[in-house]
Design a protein around this motif. Structure first.
Motif, mmCIF file in Angstrom:
data_model
loop_
_atom_site.group_PDB
_atom_site.id
_atom_site.type_symbol
_atom_site.label_atom_id
_atom_site.label_comp_id
_atom_site.label_asym_id
_atom_site.label_seq_id
_atom_site.Cartn_x
_atom_site.Cartn_y
_atom_site.Cartn_z
ATOM 1 N N UNK A 1 0.823 -1.205 0.000
ATOM 2 C CA UNK A 1 0.000 0.000 0.000
ATOM 3 C C UNK A 1 0.862 1.263 0.000
ATOM 4 N N UNK A 2 0.292 2.362 -0.492
ATOM 5 C CA UNK A 2 1.030 3.612 -0.617
ATOM 6 C C UNK A 2 1.579 4.092 0.715
ATOM 7 N N UNK A 3 0.765 4.058 1.761
ATOM 8 C CA UNK A 3 1.229 4.537 3.053
ATOM 9 C C UNK A 3 2.422 3.757 3.568
ATOM 10 N N UNK A 4 2.404 2.451 3.376
ATOM 11 C CA UNK A 4 3.510 1.610 3.812
ATOM 12 C C UNK A 4 4.774 1.919 3.017
ATOM 13 N N UNK A 5 4.622 2.063 1.704
ATOM 14 C CA UNK A 5 5.786 2.382 0.866
ATOM 15 C C UNK A 5 6.389 3.730 1.240
ATOM 16 N N UNK A 6 5.532 4.718 1.471
ATOM 17 C CA UNK A 6 6.016 6.055 1.812
ATOM 18 C C UNK A 6 6.764 6.048 3.143
ATOM 19 N N UNK A 7 6.241 5.297 4.124
ATOM 20 C CA UNK A 7 6.917 5.210 5.418
ATOM 21 C C UNK A 7 8.266 4.515 5.295
ATOM 22 N N UNK A 8 8.331 3.480 4.479
ATOM 23 C CA UNK A 8 9.604 2.786 4.276
ATOM 24 C C UNK A 8 10.597 3.694 3.563
ATOM 25 N N UNK A 9 10.118 4.476 2.592
ATOM 26 C CA UNK A 9 11.002 5.420 1.909
ATOM 27 C C UNK A 9 11.535 6.461 2.895
ATOM 28 N N UNK A 10 10.687 6.943 3.798
ATOM 29 C CA UNK A 10 11.140 7.901 4.808
ATOM 30 C C UNK A 10 12.237 7.304 5.672
ATOM 31 N N UNK A 11 12.114 6.026 5.997
ATOM 32 C CA UNK A 11 13.161 5.374 6.787
ATOM 33 C C UNK A 11 14.474 5.321 6.021
ATOM 34 N N UNK A 12 14.401 5.061 4.725
ATOM 35 C CA UNK A 12 15.620 5.033 3.905
ATOM 36 C C UNK A 12 16.282 6.410 3.910
ATOM 37 N N UNK A 13 15.487 7.460 3.764
ATOM 38 C CA UNK A 13 16.046 8.807 3.770
ATOM 39 C C UNK A 13 16.630 9.153 5.136
ATOM 40 N N UNK A 14 16.024 8.642 6.204
ATOM 41 C CA UNK A 14 16.592 8.846 7.537
ATOM 42 C C UNK A 14 17.955 8.178 7.650
ATOM 43 N N UNK A 15 18.079 6.969 7.141
ATOM 44 C CA UNK A 15 19.383 6.294 7.141
ATOM 45 C C UNK A 15 20.415 7.127 6.397
ATOM 46 N N UNK A 16 20.001 7.718 5.282
ATOM 47 C CA UNK A 16 20.914 8.549 4.498
ATOM 48 C C UNK A 16 21.350 9.778 5.314
ATOM 49 N N UNK A 17 20.388 10.465 5.897
ATOM 50 C CA UNK A 17 20.697 11.685 6.646
ATOM 51 C C UNK A 17 21.528 11.398 7.889
ATOM 52 N N UNK A 18 21.402 10.177 8.410
ATOM 53 C CA UNK A 18 22.178 9.782 9.591
ATOM 54 C C UNK A 18 23.554 9.236 9.227
#
Length: 366
Positions: free
Chosen positions: A145-162
């Motif tokens: 689902x879109x919401x799940x994909x978007x949340x997972x993408x946010x986690x990936x971007x958090x890993x990048x920023x960290x």
């Protein structure tokens, strides 16, 4: 629960680390807050010692508001004006849990896993049929689902920023390593759980069930129910690409890769960004793949890395490459691909940490 392994990306001088996962559940810590029983949104409560007169006044005020709301929402008789949006009571959506709240919530994790498993029921039979008939399969629609994909993408971007990504590498001839320009990689590991809990639980839930189903369909594959490998790639544009390759023949763990499972998390993808994966056929090189009658397998095929697309293929059979990608709007356009490798029964035992003990995930991981 069966243990699962993930391998740490590292330079060639350092073998990849291998981890096993625990199996206990995460305890839920949901705070409760007393509120006024009249639903007037006051922070006062019975437990905080409201005086009887204050309670009665609060209840009376609440009833008055409810009457006014009912009157305001009535039309002017049959055929009267519809209720305008400004007169409707606002619809308040429940707040989405933060990443850390999700990570620590047993109920949220259970709901997430249930959604992942439900999605598998929709695509897994098609995947197995594609592997049997052609050696590969790709979803035509998002598998999550879109919401799940978007949340997972946010986690990936958090890993990048960290700062959790490092320069990605590739290998020639199984031993000669070189940097992939403008491509960076990390892994979904227990140490990063609080940064990417959805990625972690997606990995565990999908691999455990997929190993079971693929082993039933292809008994001779003998997929391991103890270990997997994974790599999370971020391409930052500037023509970042992947040369034609198979997912085997590398001088690093995890060895004995059998099945590659790619998930894309690119919410903003459009054709101008490029980065399409191209499945070429069977062979070590493009020339070999072209001579091997790839049309019999429905190849070559070019697949856009759209969010939620899943691509699966036998790691030792299907040659593939990634076309050049660009970035036009910052990190939102970074190309994210997440590969999970299901492994055979070869030497994929855990590497030892510096103190001689095999590194393991915390008990709440599964």
């Amino acid at each position: 629960m069966v243990p699962v392994q993930s391998a740490r990306l590292a330079p060639p001088a350092k073998h990849l680390q291998v981890r096993q996962l625990g199996s206990e559940s995460l305890a839920s810590e949901q705070p409760t807050f007393p509120v006024c029983q009249s639903n007037c949104q006051d922070a006062a409560s019975w437990l905080r010692g409201m005086q009887k007169s204050a309670v009665l006044a609060c209840l009376a005020a609440s009833r008055k508001r409810h009457r006014q709301a009912r009157v305001a929402q009535r039309g002017r008789g049959f055929g009267g004006d519809a209720i305008s949006s400004s007169r409707r009571s606002p619809q308040i959506s429940p707040a989405k849990p933060t990443t850390e709240d999700f990570a620590r919530s047993e109920s949220e994790v259970a709901k997430f896993k249930q959604e992942v498993m439900g999605s598998m029921d929709e695509w897994c039979d098609d995947l197995i049929e594609g592997l049997r008939d052609r050696g590969w399969w790709a979803s035509s629609e998002p598998v999550l689902p879109l919401g799940m994909r978007s949340s997972m993408r946010q986690e990936v971007e958090t890993l990048w920023k960290e700062g959790q990504f490092i320069q990605s590498q590739s290998v020639l001839g199984g031993t000669v390593y070189y940097d992939k320009k403008h491509v960076f990689a990390t892994e979904v590991t227990s140490e990063r759980y609080l940064l990417c809990p959805r990625m972690w639980h997606y990995t565990v839930a999908v691999t455990q069930e997929l190993v079971r189903r693929v082993n039933l369909a292809f008994p001779s594959m003998g997929l391991s129910d103890k270990f997997i490998g994974n790599k999370l790639n971020m391409s930052v544009g500037k023509g970042a690409a992947f040369d034609p390759h198979l997912d085997v023949g590398v001088a690093e763990k995890p060895f004995d890769r059998k099945l590659s499972l790619l998930m894309y998390l690119n919410d903003s993808w459009r054709p101008a960004l490029g980065g399409e994966i191209v499945l070429l056929g069977e062979g070590q090189t493009e020339a070999e793949a072209a001579r091997a009658n790839p049309e019999n397998l429905g190849l070559p095929v070019t697949l856009p890395p759209t969010s939620g697309r899943l691509v699966a293929f036998w790691s030792d059979r299907i040659l593939h490459k990634v076309q050049a990608s660009e970035v036009l709007n910052g990190i939102k356009d970074y190309r994210c691909s997440y590969v999970i490798w299901l492994l055979g029964q070869g030497d994929n035992s855990p590497s030892q940490s510096s103190d001689g003990q095999a590194e393991s995930a915390p008990s709440w991981a599964l």
